[in-house]
Design an enzyme around this catalytic site. Structure first.
Site, PDB file in Angstrom:
ATOM      1  N   SER A   1       0.829  -1.204   0.000  1.00  0.00           N
ATOM      2  CA  SER A   1       0.000   0.000   0.000  1.00  0.00           C
ATOM      3  C   SER A   1       0.860   1.249   0.000  1.00  0.00           C
ATOM      4  O   SER A   1       1.948   1.267   0.591  1.00  0.00           O
ATOM      5  CB  SER A   1      -0.865  -0.030   1.259  1.00  0.00           C
ATOM      6  OG  SER A   1      -1.460   1.219   1.483  1.00  0.00           O
TER       7      SER A   1
ATOM      8  N   TYR B   1      -1.869  -1.340  10.764  1.00  0.00           N
ATOM      9  CA  TYR B   1      -2.109  -1.847   9.411  1.00  0.00           C
ATOM     10  C   TYR B   1      -0.924  -1.524   8.499  1.00  0.00           C
ATOM     11  O   TYR B   1      -0.385  -2.396   7.818  1.00  0.00           O
ATOM     12  CB  TYR B   1      -3.402  -1.239   8.826  1.00  0.00           C
ATOM     13  CG  TYR B   1      -3.510  -1.461   7.334  1.00  0.00           C
ATOM     14  CD1 TYR B   1      -3.831  -2.710   6.824  1.00  0.00           C
ATOM     15  CD2 TYR B   1      -3.235  -0.430   6.425  1.00  0.00           C
ATOM     16  CE1 TYR B   1      -3.887  -2.926   5.446  1.00  0.00           C
ATOM     17  CE2 TYR B   1      -3.288  -0.638   5.061  1.00  0.00           C
ATOM     18  CZ  TYR B   1      -3.617  -1.890   4.578  1.00  0.00           C
ATOM     19  OH  TYR B   1      -3.660  -2.097   3.220  1.00  0.00           O
TER      20      TYR B   1
ATOM     21  N   LYS C   1       2.160  -3.943   6.417  1.00  0.00           N
ATOM     22  CA  LYS C   1       2.549  -3.920   5.002  1.00  0.00           C
ATOM     23  C   LYS C   1       4.058  -3.725   4.883  1.00  0.00           C
ATOM     24  O   LYS C   1       4.733  -4.427   4.119  1.00  0.00           O
ATOM     25  CB  LYS C   1       1.794  -2.803   4.267  1.00  0.00           C
ATOM     26  CG  LYS C   1       0.308  -3.070   4.119  1.00  0.00           C
ATOM     27  CD  LYS C   1       0.033  -4.324   3.304  1.00  0.00           C
ATOM     28  CE  LYS C   1      -1.420  -4.691   3.245  1.00  0.00           C
ATOM     29  NZ  LYS C   1      -1.689  -5.995   2.642  1.00  0.00           N
TER      30      LYS C   1
HETATM   31  P1  NAD Z   1     -10.981  -6.980   0.835  1.00  0.00           P
HETATM   32  O1  NAD Z   1     -11.241  -6.998   2.297  1.00  0.00           O
HETATM   33  O2  NAD Z   1     -12.109  -6.752  -0.089  1.00  0.00           O
HETATM   34  O3  NAD Z   1     -10.234  -8.326   0.401  1.00  0.00           O
HETATM   35  C1  NAD Z   1      -9.422  -9.063   1.259  1.00  0.00           C
HETATM   36  C2  NAD Z   1      -9.897 -10.499   1.221  1.00  0.00           C
HETATM   37  O4  NAD Z   1      -9.029 -11.293   2.043  1.00  0.00           O
HETATM   38  C3  NAD Z   1     -11.307 -10.700   1.750  1.00  0.00           C
HETATM   39  O5  NAD Z   1     -12.035 -11.465   0.818  1.00  0.00           O
HETATM   40  C4  NAD Z   1     -11.116 -11.460   3.069  1.00  0.00           C
HETATM   41  O6  NAD Z   1     -12.194 -12.315   3.338  1.00  0.00           O
HETATM   42  C5  NAD Z   1      -9.819 -12.198   2.803  1.00  0.00           C
HETATM   43  N1  NAD Z   1      -9.007 -12.543   3.990  1.00  0.00           N
HETATM   44  C6  NAD Z   1      -8.549 -11.721   4.961  1.00  0.00           C
HETATM   45  N2  NAD Z   1      -7.792 -12.414   5.836  1.00  0.00           N
HETATM   46  C7  NAD Z   1      -7.770 -13.703   5.402  1.00  0.00           C
HETATM   47  C8  NAD Z   1      -7.166 -14.890   5.864  1.00  0.00           C
HETATM   48  N3  NAD Z   1      -6.417 -14.914   6.973  1.00  0.00           N
HETATM   49  N4  NAD Z   1      -7.352 -16.027   5.165  1.00  0.00           N
HETATM   50  C9  NAD Z   1      -8.103 -16.048   4.030  1.00  0.00           C
HETATM   51  N5  NAD Z   1      -8.706 -14.945   3.549  1.00  0.00           N
HETATM   52  C10 NAD Z   1      -8.545 -13.792   4.226  1.00  0.00           C
HETATM   53  O7  NAD Z   1      -9.825  -5.870   0.604  1.00  0.00           O
HETATM   54  P2  NAD Z   1      -9.232  -5.247  -0.722  1.00  0.00           P
HETATM   55  O8  NAD Z   1      -9.509  -3.798  -0.689  1.00  0.00           O
HETATM   56  O9  NAD Z   1      -9.605  -6.027  -1.900  1.00  0.00           O
HETATM   57  O10 NAD Z   1      -7.681  -5.409  -0.406  1.00  0.00           O
HETATM   58  C11 NAD Z   1      -6.910  -6.499  -0.873  1.00  0.00           C
HETATM   59  C12 NAD Z   1      -5.472  -6.317  -0.421  1.00  0.00           C
HETATM   60  O11 NAD Z   1      -4.976  -5.081  -0.928  1.00  0.00           O
HETATM   61  C13 NAD Z   1      -5.293  -6.252   1.094  1.00  0.00           C
HETATM   62  O12 NAD Z   1      -4.098  -6.909   1.444  1.00  0.00           O
HETATM   63  C14 NAD Z   1      -5.198  -4.765   1.367  1.00  0.00           C
HETATM   64  O13 NAD Z   1      -4.465  -4.493   2.537  1.00  0.00           O
HETATM   65  C15 NAD Z   1      -4.460  -4.282   0.133  1.00  0.00           C
HETATM   66  N6  NAD Z   1      -4.688  -2.858  -0.190  1.00  0.00           N
HETATM   67  C16 NAD Z   1      -5.965  -2.392  -0.312  1.00  0.00           C
HETATM   68  C17 NAD Z   1      -6.172  -1.037  -0.597  1.00  0.00           C
HETATM   69  C18 NAD Z   1      -7.560  -0.459  -0.698  1.00  0.00           C
HETATM   70  O14 NAD Z   1      -7.700   0.768  -0.614  1.00  0.00           O
HETATM   71  N7  NAD Z   1      -8.601  -1.238  -0.910  1.00  0.00           N
HETATM   72  C19 NAD Z   1      -5.076  -0.192  -0.781  1.00  0.00           C
HETATM   73  C20 NAD Z   1      -3.796  -0.710  -0.649  1.00  0.00           C
HETATM   74  C21 NAD Z   1      -3.614  -2.055  -0.356  1.00  0.00           C
HETATM   75  C1  WQD Z   2      -9.504   9.715   0.639  1.00  0.00           C
HETATM   76  C2  WQD Z   2      -9.696  11.199   0.886  1.00  0.00           C
HETATM   77  C3  WQD Z   2     -10.033  11.759   3.185  1.00  0.00           C
HETATM   78  C4  WQD Z   2     -13.844   9.659   3.603  1.00  0.00           C
HETATM   79  C5  WQD Z   2      -6.875   4.689   2.747  1.00  0.00           C
HETATM   80  C6  WQD Z   2      -5.724   4.065   3.478  1.00  0.00           C
HETATM   81  C7  WQD Z   2      -4.663   3.618   2.512  1.00  0.00           C
HETATM   82  C8  WQD Z   2      -5.253   2.713   1.441  1.00  0.00           C
HETATM   83  C9  WQD Z   2      -6.414   3.356   0.785  1.00  0.00           C
HETATM   84  C10 WQD Z   2      -5.098   0.438   2.219  1.00  0.00           C
HETATM   85  C11 WQD Z   2      -8.943  11.718   2.110  1.00  0.00           C
HETATM   86  C12 WQD Z   2     -11.275  12.076   2.388  1.00  0.00           C
HETATM   87  C13 WQD Z   2     -12.677  10.198   3.106  1.00  0.00           C
HETATM   88  C14 WQD Z   2     -14.899  10.531   3.959  1.00  0.00           C
HETATM   89  C15 WQD Z   2     -13.539  12.388   3.283  1.00  0.00           C
HETATM   90  N1  WQD Z   2      -5.771   1.491   1.992  1.00  0.00           N
HETATM   91  N2  WQD Z   2     -12.523  11.536   2.951  1.00  0.00           N
HETATM   92  N3  WQD Z   2     -14.702  11.885   3.787  1.00  0.00           N
HETATM   93  O1  WQD Z   2      -7.213   7.622   3.606  1.00  0.00           O
HETATM   94  O2  WQD Z   2      -6.336   8.120   1.279  1.00  0.00           O
HETATM   95  O3  WQD Z   2      -6.374   5.835   2.078  1.00  0.00           O
HETATM   96  O4  WQD Z   2      -7.379   3.760   1.775  1.00  0.00           O
HETATM   97  O5  WQD Z   2      -3.942   0.239   2.105  1.00  0.00           O
HETATM   98  O6  WQD Z   2      -3.705   2.964   3.248  1.00  0.00           O
HETATM   99  O7  WQD Z   2      -5.190   5.048   4.365  1.00  0.00           O
HETATM  100  O8  WQD Z   2      -8.500   6.881   1.533  1.00  0.00           O
HETATM  101  O9  WQD Z   2     -10.806   6.940   0.752  1.00  0.00           O
HETATM  102  O10 WQD Z   2     -10.362   7.021   3.240  1.00  0.00           O
HETATM  103  O11 WQD Z   2      -9.784   9.000   1.833  1.00  0.00           O
HETATM  104  O12 WQD Z   2     -13.415  13.626   3.168  1.00  0.00           O
HETATM  105  O13 WQD Z   2     -15.962  10.127   4.449  1.00  0.00           O
HETATM  106  O14 WQD Z   2     -11.089  11.444   1.147  1.00  0.00           O
HETATM  107  O15 WQD Z   2      -9.789  12.729   4.172  1.00  0.00           O
HETATM  108  O16 WQD Z   2      -8.499  13.013   1.812  1.00  0.00           O
HETATM  109  P1  WQD Z   2      -7.065   7.229   2.205  1.00  0.00           P
HETATM  110  P2  WQD Z   2      -9.938   7.387   1.866  1.00  0.00           P
END
Ligand code: NAD
Ligand code: WQD
Length: 331
Positions: free
Chosen positions: A124, A148, A152
């Site tokens: 991330s 979290y 990562k």
């Molecule tokens: P998500 O929660 O939709 O998907 C994660 C999946 O992993 C889920 O289906 C959950 O049931 C499964 N899971 C969690 N722990 C598990 C375990 N121990 N065993 C088996 N399954 C398990 O989330 P997402 O947004 O699709 O994120 C996927 C990956 O990308 C995650 O590692 C997350 O940290 C990373 N990521 C997400 C974002 C974001 O903004 N969505 C940003 C950066 C990184």
């Molecule tokens: C985006 C912008 C908020 C909600 C997070 C994690 C990051 C990654 C992606 C996993 C910001 C603003 C948000 C709301 C708002 N996840 N906001 N009102 O915080 O950039 O990233 O998700 O790895 O690690 O930190 O994403 O969508 O929460 O926010 O004004 O109700 O929207 O302040 O500027 P963020 P977000």
């Protein structure tokens, strides 16, 4: 290739399963459904019209993971499974460290045992902390404000050490920026439980009338209009980035930003949503959210040069596709 996709029923992984199958790969999903539903796997099957093998297991469970590796001739692993709610990780750090770190160790151990040398990891942009934008892969990682983010950074370190000790092990660490949107079929998308933390699902639920108005977290940041700037990326572009990373994987550890390289403010995103869908989004500006940074966007040039991948879909497509899924999606 036969690819084990952990967390395959989740938001980003389900779109990646579609992209993998469309590129001709076979997909085996391992997911414990702790944050997803089996319906998303049905959605993948409907889109691609191909079979998927699904194991409902926890990937921290060594024996269960071993069974998958012994049942299939796996060529590579894409490890998405993880817990991702930042505030929950502050309240319950042990659960986050255990789930997100142990899963990485169990999977890499199985890879070593079965001679699987391709590993792709979901990292991330959060690992950059408040470095200066645009974020480049070579930057020193800064401590994040939550467990979290630490899971990562730690998983990245573990994978790097393992690859350094085993030259044949090829690792691609993908640092995602802000994934939004949904598959254009409307069959798969993001389904957060409870009130969404992230901006786009909050906006789509306001559009649906489930939430009254958006709370905009601060308009006094040093940005164009005072609201936070992020690098929103269409989830289908992100999914295609995984196929490019898999197909161009070489020995060693490679880190790639998967973002568009373009920053968008909260206000700009809301305006784009209104324009794309013809729906007004009421909002109120409230206090800054603790832990938020002003600016976060990628230098996306390395992925372009080395993987031949760039994000193609614009903000209007992200807003249109996010809304199409929300509109069609039944609870
Ligand atoms: P998500 O929660 O939709 O998907 C994660 C999946 O992993 C889920 O289906 C959950 O049931 C499964 N899971 C969690 N722990 C598990 C375990 N121990 N065993 C088996 N399954 C398990 O989330 P997402 O947004 O699709 O994120 C996927 C990956 O990308 C995650 O590692 C997350 O940290 C990373 N990521 C997400 C974002 C974001 O903004 N969505 C940003 C950066 C990184
Ligand atoms: C985006 C912008 C908020 C909600 C997070 C994690 C990051 C990654 C992606 C996993 C910001 C603003 C948000 C709301 C708002 N996840 N906001 N009102 O915080 O950039 O990233 O998700 O790895 O690690 O930190 O994403 O969508 O929460 O926010 O004004 O109700 O929207 O302040 O500027 P963020 P977000």
């Amino acid at each position: 290739m036969n690819i084990l996709v952990t967390g395959g029923a989740g938001y980003i992984a389900s779109h990646t399963c579609v992209a993998l199958q469309e590129a001709g790969h076979n997909v085996i999903i391992a997911d414990n459904l702790c944050n997803s539903k089996v319906e998303s796997i049905d959605g993948i099957k409907k889109i691609t019209n191909k079979e998927i093998t699904f194991y409902e297991i926890d990937v921290t469970d060594e024996e269960a993971v071993d069974i998958i590796f012994s049942n299939h001739d796996i060529d590579g692993v894409i490890h998405f499974a993880g817990l991702k709610a930042i505030d929950e990780s502050v309240r319950n750090p042990l659960e986050y460290y255990y789930n997100n770190i142990v899963s990485t160790m169990v999977l890499t151990k199985a890879c070593q045992k079965y001679g699987v040398n391709r590993f792709i990891f979901s990292s991330s942009a959060t690992v950059y902390g408040d470095n200066k934008v645009p974020f480049e892969e070579t930057m020193i990682l800064l401590p994040t404000t939550n467990p979290y983010g630490e899971t990562k950074a730690m998983s990245e370190r573990i994978l790097t050490d393992i690859a350094n000790a085993n030259p044949a092990f090829s690792v691609s660490i993908l640092r995602y920026f802000n994934p939004v949107g949904a598959h254009e079929s409307g069959l798969i998308g993001e389904t957060p439980s409870g009130i969404p933390n992230n901006l786009m699902p909050y906006v789509t639920q306001v559009a649906k009338g489930r939430l009254e108005k958006l709370c905009m977290y601060g308009n006094d940041y040093p940005t164009v209009d005072g609201t936070g700037i992020r690098d929103y990326i269409h989830v289908v572009d992100l999914a295609e980035g995984h196929v490019a990373a898999l197909e161009n994987l070489t020995e060693g550890v490679h880190v790639y930003n998967l973002g568009t390289g373009k920053g968008t403010s909260v206000l700009e995103l809301v305006k784009a949503f209104e324009e794309a869908n013809g729906i007004k989004i009421p909002y109120e500006v409230v206090e800054r959210r603790p832990g938020d940074i002003a600016l976060c966007y990628a230098d996306a040039s390395k992925a372009k040069q080395e993987l031949g991948w760039t994000a193609k879909r614009d903000l209007i497509a992200m807003c249109r596709d996010a809304w199409r899924f929300e509109k069609n999606h039944k609870e």
